[in-house]
Design a protein around this motif. Structure first.
Motif, PDB file in Angstrom:
ATOM      1  N   THR A  49       0.831  -1.207   0.000  1.00  0.00           N
ATOM      2  CA  THR A  49       0.000   0.000   0.000  1.00  0.00           C
ATOM      3  C   THR A  49       0.865   1.257   0.000  1.00  0.00           C
ATOM      4  OG1 THR A  49      -1.754  -1.145   1.211  1.00  0.00           O
ATOM      5  CG2 THR A  49      -1.802   1.257   1.226  1.00  0.00           C
ATOM      6  N   ALA A  50       1.915   1.258   0.840  1.00  0.00           N
ATOM      7  CA  ALA A  50       2.825   2.407   0.894  1.00  0.00           C
ATOM      8  C   ALA A  50       3.500   2.621  -0.440  1.00  0.00           C
ATOM      9  CB  ALA A  50       3.876   2.191   1.987  1.00  0.00           C
ATOM     10  N   ASN A  51       3.902   1.524  -1.071  1.00  0.00           N
ATOM     11  CA  ASN A  51       4.540   1.648  -2.385  1.00  0.00           C
ATOM     12  C   ASN A  51       3.557   2.173  -3.418  1.00  0.00           C
ATOM     13  OD1 ASN A  51       7.004   1.192  -3.936  1.00  0.00           O
ATOM     14  ND2 ASN A  51       5.795  -0.323  -5.048  1.00  0.00           N
ATOM     15  N   GLY A  52       2.280   1.778  -3.274  1.00  0.00           N
ATOM     16  CA  GLY A  52       1.263   2.309  -4.181  1.00  0.00           C
ATOM     17  C   GLY A  52       1.079   3.805  -4.008  1.00  0.00           C
ATOM     18  N   PHE A  53       1.008   4.259  -2.745  1.00  0.00           N
ATOM     19  CA  PHE A  53       0.902   5.693  -2.494  1.00  0.00           C
ATOM     20  C   PHE A  53       2.158   6.421  -2.969  1.00  0.00           C
ATOM     21  CE2 PHE A  53      -2.500   4.670   0.604  1.00  0.00           C
ATOM     22  CZ  PHE A  53      -3.434   5.614   0.190  1.00  0.00           C
ATOM     23  N   ASP A  54       3.307   5.751  -2.791  1.00  0.00           N
ATOM     24  CA  ASP A  54       4.555   6.341  -3.272  1.00  0.00           C
ATOM     25  C   ASP A  54       4.517   6.510  -4.786  1.00  0.00           C
ATOM     26  OD1 ASP A  54       7.163   7.320  -3.096  1.00  0.00           O
ATOM     27  OD2 ASP A  54       8.026   5.349  -3.458  1.00  0.00           O
ATOM     28  N   CYS A  55       4.002   5.502  -5.492  1.00  0.00           N
ATOM     29  CA  CYS A  55       3.875   5.583  -6.955  1.00  0.00           C
ATOM     30  C   CYS A  55       2.957   6.733  -7.362  1.00  0.00           C
ATOM     31  CB  CYS A  55       3.328   4.265  -7.511  1.00  0.00           C
ATOM     32  SG  CYS A  55       4.574   2.992  -7.781  1.00  0.00           S
ATOM     33  N   ILE A  56       1.810   6.831  -6.679  1.00  0.00           N
ATOM     34  CA  ILE A  56       0.873   7.913  -7.012  1.00  0.00           C
ATOM     35  C   ILE A  56       1.497   9.273  -6.709  1.00  0.00           C
ATOM     36  CG2 ILE A  56      -1.310   8.992  -6.355  1.00  0.00           C
ATOM     37  CD1 ILE A  56      -2.518   6.260  -6.088  1.00  0.00           C
ATOM     38  N   GLY A  57       2.171   9.366  -5.546  1.00  0.00           N
ATOM     39  CA  GLY A  57       2.846  10.622  -5.215  1.00  0.00           C
ATOM     40  C   GLY A  57       3.895  10.981  -6.233  1.00  0.00           C
ATOM     41  N   ASP A  58       4.682   9.988  -6.664  1.00  0.00           N
ATOM     42  CA  ASP A  58       5.696  10.246  -7.685  1.00  0.00           C
ATOM     43  C   ASP A  58       5.050  10.617  -9.018  1.00  0.00           C
ATOM     44  OD1 ASP A  58       7.603   9.695  -5.823  1.00  0.00           O
ATOM     45  OD2 ASP A  58       7.957   7.646  -6.479  1.00  0.00           O
ATOM     46  N   GLY A  59       3.888  10.021  -9.275  1.00  0.00           N
ATOM     47  CA  GLY A  59       3.156  10.393 -10.489  1.00  0.00           C
ATOM     48  C   GLY A  59       2.719  11.849 -10.456  1.00  0.00           C
ATOM     49  N   PHE A  60       2.249  12.305  -9.286  1.00  0.00           N
ATOM     50  CA  PHE A  60       1.879  13.714  -9.148  1.00  0.00           C
ATOM     51  C   PHE A  60       3.111  14.622  -9.212  1.00  0.00           C
ATOM     52  CE2 PHE A  60      -2.195  12.164  -7.308  1.00  0.00           C
ATOM     53  CZ  PHE A  60      -3.043  12.888  -8.134  1.00  0.00           C
ATOM     54  N   VAL A  61       4.252  14.114  -8.718  1.00  0.00           N
ATOM     55  CA  VAL A  61       5.507  14.862  -8.859  1.00  0.00           C
ATOM     56  C   VAL A  61       5.817  15.060 -10.337  1.00  0.00           C
ATOM     57  CG1 VAL A  61       8.011  14.724  -8.556  1.00  0.00           C
ATOM     58  CG2 VAL A  61       6.499  14.192  -6.646  1.00  0.00           C
ATOM     59  N   SER A  62       5.716  13.994 -11.118  1.00  0.00           N
ATOM     60  CA  SER A  62       5.970  14.089 -12.558  1.00  0.00           C
ATOM     61  C   SER A  62       4.966  15.016 -13.235  1.00  0.00           C
ATOM     62  CB  SER A  62       5.914  12.696 -13.198  1.00  0.00           C
ATOM     63  OG  SER A  62       6.947  11.875 -12.721  1.00  0.00           O
ATOM     64  N   ALA A  63       3.708  14.966 -12.776  1.00  0.00           N
ATOM     65  CA  ALA A  63       2.688  15.849 -13.343  1.00  0.00           C
ATOM     66  C   ALA A  63       2.990  17.310 -13.023  1.00  0.00           C
ATOM     67  CB  ALA A  63       1.306  15.472 -12.810  1.00  0.00           C
ATOM     68  N   THR A  64       3.468  17.560 -11.803  1.00  0.00           N
ATOM     69  CA  THR A  64       3.845  18.925 -11.418  1.00  0.00           C
ATOM     70  C   THR A  64       5.015  19.422 -12.246  1.00  0.00           C
ATOM     71  OG1 THR A  64       3.113  18.478  -9.146  1.00  0.00           O
ATOM     72  CG2 THR A  64       4.529  20.390  -9.477  1.00  0.00           C
ATOM     73  N   VAL A  65       5.996  18.540 -12.449  1.00  0.00           N
ATOM     74  CA  VAL A  65       7.150  18.895 -13.282  1.00  0.00           C
ATOM     75  C   VAL A  65       6.706  19.159 -14.715  1.00  0.00           C
ATOM     76  CG1 VAL A  65       9.305  18.008 -14.267  1.00  0.00           C
ATOM     77  CG2 VAL A  65       8.804  17.665 -11.844  1.00  0.00           C
ATOM     78  N   TRP A  66       5.799  18.324 -15.224  1.00  0.00           N
ATOM     79  CA  TRP A  66       5.278  18.522 -16.587  1.00  0.00           C
ATOM     80  C   TRP A  66       4.631  19.897 -16.716  1.00  0.00           C
ATOM     81  CZ3 TRP A  66       0.112  19.245 -17.973  1.00  0.00           C
ATOM     82  CH2 TRP A  66      -0.149  19.238 -19.346  1.00  0.00           C
ATOM     83  N   ALA A  67       3.802  20.268 -15.734  1.00  0.00           N
ATOM     84  CA  ALA A  67       3.138  21.574 -15.769  1.00  0.00           C
ATOM     85  C   ALA A  67       4.163  22.708 -15.712  1.00  0.00           C
ATOM     86  CB  ALA A  67       2.150  21.696 -14.615  1.00  0.00           C
TER      87      ALA A  67
END
Length: 306
Positions: A49-67
């Motif tokens: 579960t923690a790794n899943g949240f970590d993946c989602i958080g990293d995905g939002f990090v990438s989305a923030t960088v993209w923006a």
């Protein structure tokens, strides 16, 4: 011929940092959702579960960088006279804050698992899922570092490193699930704490570096680059002294000011030649130099200097 053009277009897109960040965001968020659902509903694994949240958080990090990357490329205008370069630094800080919040939640869940441990169900499927996520994240992170990190963008470097970190965290989840399947139940909680620690350490470094850039702090590289510019001025006879060299990093580029002393009777044409020579040589030695403003002050020659 058309297929060749399409392939070239795809290769060009895959070399763009913004495109890579966007693809990474989608992939990691999907992987995170799958791991959270399986970890919460079936496996009952805090590491998964923690790794899943970590993946989602990293995905939002990438989305923030993209923006951030989509915005910083805009040219200078009436409101932002020096361009939008520092938007990239704000994107790095925002991405790091997301990571830190995520780490706090993972610590909370890991603590609950540590004081009230329970066995992990279906560990084999969880291991396969985490292993797949590890290979995907490590592959994306390596590719982004190789293809997208050549522009010296802080947020791009953070995004690539963060994706690699996600792969390492997924690998750690695999180890925790294997240990839990053999009866070492608290390995699940320990993995959660370690993942949170990795996230916090990366977030602190990212916030520190981006904050320095936002307040125009001059680091060691900046000092060395200032010395290079001073050495260039010493090779021009008419320049008596380089009074001041100011440099600042703005996203992927460096901007600066140079104050020099020149003869009082120097013509405008000669000053223009010196200025162009200084800028050309400085950009040759410092490829990231985007702008160098040269300000000249007159000095009166002494009789023994004639």
């Amino acid at each position: 011929m058309l297929n060749g053009e399409k392939q070239d277009m795809i290769r060009e897109k895959l070399s763009r940092p913004d495109y890579l960040a966007g693809i990474t965001a989608l992939v990691l968020i999907l992987l995170g959702i799958v791991q959270i659902l399986f970890g919460e509903l079936w496996a009952k694994s805090i590491a998964l579960t923690a790794n899943g949240f970590d993946c989602i958080g990293d995905g939002f990090v990438s989305a923030t960088v993209w923006a951030g990357l989509r915005v910083y490329e805009r040219p200078a205008d009436e409101r932002f006279h020096f361009g939008y370069y520092k938007i990239e630094n704000l994107a790095s800080i925002a991405a790091a804050i997301v990571m830190m919040i995520l780490a706090g939640y993972i610590v909370y869940r890991s603590y609950n698992q540590l004081i009230n441990p329970h066995p992990v169900k279906l560990p084999l499927i969880g291991i396969e899922l985490a292993l797949f996520a590890a290979f995907v994240a490590l592959g994306l992170g390596w590719y982004k570092h190789k293809k997208g990190g050549s522009g010296n963008l802080g947020s791009v470097k953070l995004d690539a490193f963060n994706t690699v970190k996600d792969g390492i965290a997924s690998g750690l989840t695999v180890v925790a699930l294997i240990a839990a399947s053999f009866g070492f139940i608290i390995a699940d909680a320990i993995a959660g704490f370690i993942i949170a620690g990795i996230i916090v350490s990366i977030g602190i470094v990212a916030i520190k570096e981006s904050s320095y850039m936002l307040v125009d702090a001059c680091d060691n590289d900046c000092i060395l680059q200032s010395d290079l510019i001073r050495k260039i001025t010493r090779n021009i006879d008419e320049i008596q002294q380089a009074h001041l060299v100011r440099l600042r990093r703005s996203g992927p580029v460096i901007q600066g000011e140079l104050e020099i002393s020149v003869p009082k009777d120097m013509t405008i044409d000669r000053y223009h030649e010196i200025r162009e020579q200084l800028i050309a040589e400085a950009k040759e030695k410092i490829p990231r130099l985007d702008r160098l403003s040269v300000i000249a002050y007159p000095y009166q020659k002494k009789d023994d200097e004639d």
